[in-house]
Scaffold this motif. Structure first.
Motif, mmCIF file in Angstrom:
data_model
loop_
_atom_site.group_PDB
_atom_site.id
_atom_site.type_symbol
_atom_site.label_atom_id
_atom_site.label_comp_id
_atom_site.label_asym_id
_atom_site.label_seq_id
_atom_site.Cartn_x
_atom_site.Cartn_y
_atom_site.Cartn_z
ATOM 1 N N SER A 18 5.449 8.214 -7.093
ATOM 2 C CA SER A 18 4.431 6.744 -7.222
ATOM 3 C C SER A 18 5.371 5.638 -6.634
ATOM 4 C CB SER A 18 4.915 6.125 -9.048
ATOM 5 O OG SER A 18 5.968 5.774 -8.741
ATOM 6 N N GLU A 20 5.980 2.367 -7.118
ATOM 7 C CA GLU A 20 6.340 2.131 -8.189
ATOM 8 C C GLU A 20 8.197 2.857 -7.806
ATOM 9 O OE1 GLU A 20 3.791 1.871 -10.866
ATOM 10 O OE2 GLU A 20 3.655 2.807 -9.100
ATOM 11 N N THR A 21 7.838 3.963 -7.592
ATOM 12 C CA THR A 21 8.907 4.544 -7.159
ATOM 13 C C THR A 21 9.917 4.483 -5.903
ATOM 14 O OG1 THR A 21 8.947 5.954 -9.221
ATOM 15 C CG2 THR A 21 10.481 6.824 -7.105
ATOM 16 N N PRO A 25 4.010 -2.320 -3.709
ATOM 17 C CA PRO A 25 3.452 -2.918 -5.777
ATOM 18 C C PRO A 25 2.275 -1.545 -6.107
ATOM 19 C CG PRO A 25 2.520 -3.347 -3.894
ATOM 20 C CD PRO A 25 4.208 -2.995 -3.070
ATOM 21 N N ALA A 26 2.258 -1.815 -7.113
ATOM 22 C CA ALA A 26 1.439 -0.638 -7.494
ATOM 23 C C ALA A 26 -0.248 -1.590 -8.376
ATOM 24 C CB ALA A 26 2.030 0.250 -9.076
ATOM 25 N N ASP A 111 15.223 -2.161 -3.914
ATOM 26 C CA ASP A 111 14.001 -2.582 -4.126
ATOM 27 C C ASP A 111 14.080 -3.321 -5.598
ATOM 28 O OD1 ASP A 111 13.127 -0.226 -2.830
ATOM 29 O OD2 ASP A 111 12.832 1.399 -4.999
#
Length: 276
Positions: A18, A20-21, A25-26, A111
């Motif tokens: 993902s 986020e991983t 930004p998602a 991160d």
């Protein structure tokens, strides 16, 4: 369209990671939960076209550097990284070579330091990863300039302010540190090529190398002359990861100072120039 085990593995892992991983930004509408090719390209420093060709089986012989970058961007574990090397027909780098592997846990830590300039270097002082604020502060390096020793002896230097004396002391410390690394990794051919080039092209490096000094280079307080926000005097700490020769370089400003204000401004404007 043709495919390969390598291409299928890259596509499968990209679909599993993902934003986020991966430290992205998602926001925004996404058709799938995984990374877009453009995002993987950004994270790995590999062109979108090349990633597409790898996934579709139109390119099947990536270099070890490309595989390492893709494994890092896809947050692969040690076993997953080794498997990706094997699928690419390459032998995973062994303990006798300078490691470029950054564990997912270290990646997650980086991160979370979005407001702090942070970069990761290998034992030979080649930059492996830098967050956007570090790049905005220090600049973006390519090719040989990614290696701090090469850059200071043969390349363009940096934005760090130096007197002739401090510049000479830095180069002496870097040469001594590289000698220390060479003693730890006598079988690393890439490291030997770097040292041979430095000795052949820089009389100063050759003289320092012949001195036989072995030491560990550590950073202290630095003044960076930034083209947009002005001079920043920051503390520069070099952290080590247990069980690894990676060096994590972190810049911080004393709270309440003009340096802290300028660093905060840089975090807002990023790499964009201020307009009058």
């Amino acid at each position: 369209m043709a495919t390969t085990e390598l291409g299928a593995a890259l596509r499968r892992r990209r679909d599993q990671v993902s934003p986020e991983t991966a430290g992205l930004p998602a926001g925004g509408h996404r058709r799938a939960a995984g990374l877009r090719r453009e995002e993987l390209s950004q994270l790995a420093g590999v062109s979108v076209d090349y990633i597409t060709r790898l996934e579709q089986g139109r390119s099947t012989n990536p270099s070890a550097q490309v595989v390492e970058a893709l494994a890092r961007a896809l947050r692969l574990s040690g076993d997953g990284r080794a498997h990706l090397f094997q699928l690419a027909g390459l032998v995973p780098p062994g303990p006798e070579t300078v490691s470029a592997y950054i564990t997912p846990s270290v990646q997650r830590m980086l991160d979370r330091l979005t407001g702090t300039p942070v970069a990761v270097f290998d034992a030979a002082w080649t930059q492996l990863l830098a967050n956007p604020l570090y790049t905005a502060l220090i600049g973006e390096w390519h090719g040989n300039d990614r290696n701090a020793v090469w850059r200071n002896f043969l390349g363009a230097g940096s934005r760090v302010r130096h007197t002739p004396e401090s510049a000479g002391a830095l180069r002496a410390a870097q040469a001594a540190d590289l000698r220390r690394t060479a003693s730890r990794y006598p079988a690393d051919q890439q490291l030997h090529r770097l040292i041979s080039e430095l000795r052949a092209k820089s009389p100063e490096f050759d003289r320092l190398w012949e001195s036989g000094t072995v030491n560990e280079h550590r950073s202290a307080r630095k003044t960076i002359d930034h083209p947009h926000v002005g001079a920043l005097t920051l503390d520069c700490d070099v952290l080590s990861v247990a069980g690894s020769d990676l060096r994590i370089m972190v810049y911080t400003a004393e709270p309440g100072t003009q340096d802290a204000e300028r660093l905060a401004l840089l975090a807002v404007i990023g790499t964009q120039a201020l307009t009058e």
